[in-house]
Design an enzyme around this catalytic site. Structure first.
Site, PDB file in Angstrom:
ATOM      1  N   GLU A 156      12.559   6.388  12.157  1.00 45.08           N
ATOM      2  CA  GLU A 156      12.678   7.195  13.068  1.00 45.08           C
ATOM      3  C   GLU A 156      13.979   7.529  13.875  1.00 45.08           C
ATOM      4  O   GLU A 156      14.218   7.333  14.911  1.00 45.08           O
ATOM      5  CB  GLU A 156      11.861   6.950  14.295  1.00 45.08           C
ATOM      6  CG  GLU A 156      10.123   6.799  13.880  1.00 45.08           C
ATOM      7  CD  GLU A 156       9.218   6.785  14.970  1.00 45.08           C
ATOM      8  OE1 GLU A 156       9.427   6.010  16.028  1.00 45.08           O
ATOM      9  OE2 GLU A 156       8.146   7.427  14.657  1.00 45.08           O
ATOM     10  N   GLU A 315       2.833   7.229   9.415  1.00 44.39           N
ATOM     11  CA  GLU A 315       2.187   6.274  10.470  1.00 44.39           C
ATOM     12  C   GLU A 315       1.122   7.102  11.104  1.00 44.39           C
ATOM     13  O   GLU A 315       1.161   8.250  11.355  1.00 44.39           O
ATOM     14  CB  GLU A 315       3.279   5.850  11.460  1.00 44.39           C
ATOM     15  CG  GLU A 315       4.171   4.905  10.788  1.00 44.39           C
ATOM     16  CD  GLU A 315       5.252   4.627  11.790  1.00 44.39           C
ATOM     17  OE1 GLU A 315       4.886   4.633  13.205  1.00 44.39           O
ATOM     18  OE2 GLU A 315       6.400   4.055  11.585  1.00 44.39           O
TER      19      GLU A 315
HETATM   20  C1  GLA Z   1       6.893   4.437  15.695  1.00 44.69           C
HETATM   21  C2  GLA Z   1       7.552   3.349  15.064  1.00 44.69           C
HETATM   22  C3  GLA Z   1       6.759   2.115  14.726  1.00 44.69           C
HETATM   23  C4  GLA Z   1       6.094   1.795  15.938  1.00 44.69           C
HETATM   24  C5  GLA Z   1       5.063   2.917  16.294  1.00 44.69           C
HETATM   25  C6  GLA Z   1       4.139   2.363  17.615  1.00 44.69           C
HETATM   26  O1  GLA Z   1       6.224   5.465  15.076  1.00 44.69           O
HETATM   27  O2  GLA Z   1       8.248   3.884  13.903  1.00 44.69           O
HETATM   28  O3  GLA Z   1       7.722   1.228  14.294  1.00 44.69           O
HETATM   29  O4  GLA Z   1       6.736   1.382  17.023  1.00 44.69           O
HETATM   30  O5  GLA Z   1       6.145   4.142  16.724  1.00 44.69           O
HETATM   31  O6  GLA Z   1       3.269   3.586  17.755  1.00 44.69           O
END
Ligand code: GLA
Ligand code: ZN
Length: 681
Positions: A156, A315
């Site tokens: 991210e 995710e």
């Molecule tokens: C993000 C991050 C993860 C985690 C999630 C929690 O997407 O990439 O490492 O912290 O949020 O929702």
């Protein structure tokens, strides 16, 4: 369309997610249990190493990869493939101690302390060198492992840094853009205003709340620079793998519509697009359907970056997150519809953050497949098992894609420029929401639509909507004309074509850069309405568009130069003047909606335009989303029922892949039910 399965060696849709075994190296019993339960849940992939730096390299130059070898081997022997991340998303303490330049400096010009994550200076040569060394090791250690199917670069990407190194790099960026000519910059940034002229590039500082924030051109160039610099960092990481492991594709995970990086630019060098989806399901102010349509907007933004292949939902969460204002578990059945929505929109994966909850630290209460409870007879685990089974029966969908004949322009530069403009009303600009509201009408009518930047080619589309296209990048006006001329249906709205790419206003009438000719009108004023004020668009009582629709927030006063009025304002001093117009241009039509019109009016107009464009609408019950993926002669029709009631839908003759039953005509979807029907095309 030819199918492009992302991972032919897996031969299935991916199901799995972030797995952090380094947190459990002292618990072999738990690691063993993980494998057993992953198999039980139909998990075939794990994302490893996202935050593993301090375990890989506990002291500078001392490397430990044995543990990761054991994990990857073990997963692979059990049929579970690895998405391997580079750990550049968070740094060990020794690194910041030895190389403080790696720490990010915020816009107040204060250097951060060590801690958290994603807080690096991505310009820092020292940091880049250490990342490179780590990435080379990873490529050498794991690049030939048959279980490693994808590189996941960092995590991210985001944020900005205003340290001396970044400032200098920004000035270099500006020197190049403005041909080393400070006068060109002064002109494009209109710096004579407030006596802000620069004599030299060295005088330029990144924008700051306690410094310069009034030059829109500067603000925009800073954002563009931050994107370019982040992309440069990402590409430097990618270069290691391109050289050493050209057979393994590369992604990085995006954060839905993250404002600060132009994802259209970030997407270009990647092989596969992936993103992290965390909608606020369960908010009593919004139905599950409403929330899901917004999530579909994000999915479609992602799939539109690479239209010839599936994307990945890298995710998501099977239950709840820990960072919403109110962290509410998904209700029974919701996980199923959200997982299938991702696939319907063109994802070939359903992945989670995270497999198992950690015992401590910031994300200890973030939902996971496995809770601290450690049992597999929980509601959440069963929901995940169910999704595992559904994905297994959808195996053949892999590699197929959604194809659209319509597109909505959704542009980061435009977002930035509208957001930064000191004009209109800061409470109601709502560019993103305007695009989402328009998109929702497509979903409602079962019409596939891409969401593309104004720089993407317009060929292949019969319909284009450019809501609030305030900023025109070079060549865009020309391409919109060419699109319409060859027969396209074009829709634009209030606040179109006010400024050029550096936010200088066009002279001689908006929409600028020649678009007054395309739309057959120019705008003379814009009225910003207070929330309790409304106007109306009266379409009259004849023709394909009829009735009066409510207008709010913005009403432009336009003068026609060839366009025909379709509706006129009903109120205020501009009552009777045009509110919605159409102009014949070449073989196509250019529609202009000069005010923010309620959904019913926009839908009526879209239906006319879709008809002109030969785009069919699909009758869907309220609360049901539909998408079609196609590949190699087969089509997969997805129907998702977000309501708690049964819904009746119509299908073409085909096979329901989830039940194996033959289907044709009317079918009942259960509450929160899904159907995927394979039909021949
Ligand atoms: C993000 C991050 C993860 C985690 C999630 C929690 O997407 O990439 O490492 O912290 O949020 O929702
Ligand atoms: Zn920096």
């Amino acid at each position: 369309m030819k199918r492009r399965p992302l991972f032919p060696q897996v031969g299935a849709l991916l199901h799995g997610g972030d797995y952090n075994p380094e947190q459990w190296l002292d618990r072999p019993d738990i690691l063993e249990e993980d494998i057993r339960l992953m198999k039980q849940a139909g998990v075939n992939t794990a994302t490893l190493g996202v935050f593993s730096w301090s375990v890989y390299e506990p002291r500078e130059g001392e490397y430990h990869f044995e543990w990761m070898h054991r994990i990857i081997d073990n997963l692979y022997e059990n049929g579970i493939y690895t998405v391997l991340a580079t750990p550049s998303g968070a740094r060990p303490a020794w690194l910041d101690e030895a190389y403080p330049e790696a720490l990010r400096t915020n816009l107040k010009r204060v250097r951060n302390l060590h801690g958290q994550r994603h807080n690096h200076c991505i310009t820092s040569p020292a940091y880049r060198k250490l990342v490179r060394r780590m990435d080379e090791k990873l490529a050498e250690e794991f690049g030939s492992h048959p279980g490693v199917i994808l590189w996941h670069i960092s995590n991210e990407f985001g944020g900005e840094c205003a340290c001396e190194l970044c400032k200098e790099k920004f000035r270099e960026y500006l020197r190049e853009k403005y041909h080393n000519n400070i006068e060109e910059l002064n002109q494009e940034w209109w710096t004579t205003f407030w006596s802000h002229r620069f004599l030299d590039f060295s005088q330029i500082e990144p924008p700051a709340a306690h410094g310069e924030k009034s030059i829109h051109g500067l603000n925009l160039d800073w954002k563009r620079f931050t994107t370019a610099n982040t992309r440069d960092f990402m590409e430097a990481e990618m270069a290691v793998f391109r050289e050493k492991t050209p057979h393994i594709p590369i992604t990085t995970n995006f954060m839905h519509l993250y404002m600060a990086l132009d994802y259209n630019q970030m997407a270009k060098p990647l092989d596969i697009i992936s993103w992290d989806s965390y909608p606020r399901y369960g908010d009593p102010d919004r139905s599950l359907y409403d929330c899901s349509v917004e999530n579909a907007f994000d999915h479609v933004t992602m799939r539109s970056f690479k239209k010839d292949r599936p994307f990945m939902m890298m995710e998501s969460v099977p239950s709840l997150v820990n960072w919403h204002d109110y962290n509410k578990p998904k209700r029974p059945g919701v996980h199923r519809v959200t997982a299938l929505q991702a696939i319907a929109c063109g994802s070939d994966t359903v992945q989670y953050f995270q497999w198992r909850k950690g015992r401590g630290s910031y994300e200890q209460y973030h939902g996971a497949v496995l809770d601290h409870l450690g049992r597999s007879d929980t509601r959440v685990f069963r929901d995940v098992e169910e999704v595992g089974r559904l994905l297994a029966s959808l195996k053949e969908v892999q590699g197929s894609v959604v194809q659209a004949k319509a597109a909505i322009l959704f542009d980061w530069d435009n977002r930035w420029a509208i957001d930064d403009a000191a004009a209109f009303s800061n409470k109601t600009k709502k560019y993103e929401q305007t695009c989402i509201d328009l998109f929702r009408l497509f979903v409602k009518n079962g019409v596939e639509v891409d969401l593309i930047s104004s720089e993407e080619p317009f060929d292949g589309y019969d319909f284009l909507a450019a809501p609030m296209l305030y900023l025109l990048k070079p060549g865009v006006a020309h391409r919109l004309k060419a699109f319409t001329e060859r027969g396209g249906q074009l829709l634009a709205t209030y606040i179109t074509g006010y400024v050029n790419e550096n936010t200088l206003c066009y002279l001689g009438g908006f929409p600028g850069d020649g678009l007054t000719e395309l739309f057959g009108l120019y705008t003379e004023e814009i009225d910003t309405l207070y929330p309790k004020e409304k106007n109306g668009a009266d379409f009259g009582e004849e023709g394909s568009l009829q009735g009066v629709y409510v207008l709010k927030d913005y009403c432009e006063l336009v003068k026609l130069q060839g366009a025909r009025p379709l509706a006129v304002y009903t109120g205020d001093f501009y009552a009777g003047t045009p509110a919605v117009t159409v102009n014949d241009y070449g073989k196509g039509k250019a529609y202009y909606v000069a005010a923010r019109m309620e959904a019913a009016g926009m839908e009526a107009l879209l239906k006319v335009m879709w008809k002109n464009a030969g785009i069919e609408v699909k009758a869907l019950p309220e609360g049901v989303e539909y998408h079609r993926r196609t590949g190699d002669g087969a089509a997969y029709d997805f129907f998702i029922n977000y309501t708690n009631e049964e819904q009746v839908i119509e299908t073409e003759a085909g096979t329901d892949l989830l039940t194996g039953e033959a289907k044709e005509g009317k079918t009942t979807l259960a509450p929160l039910g899904v159907m995927v029907c394979r039909v021949q095309v």
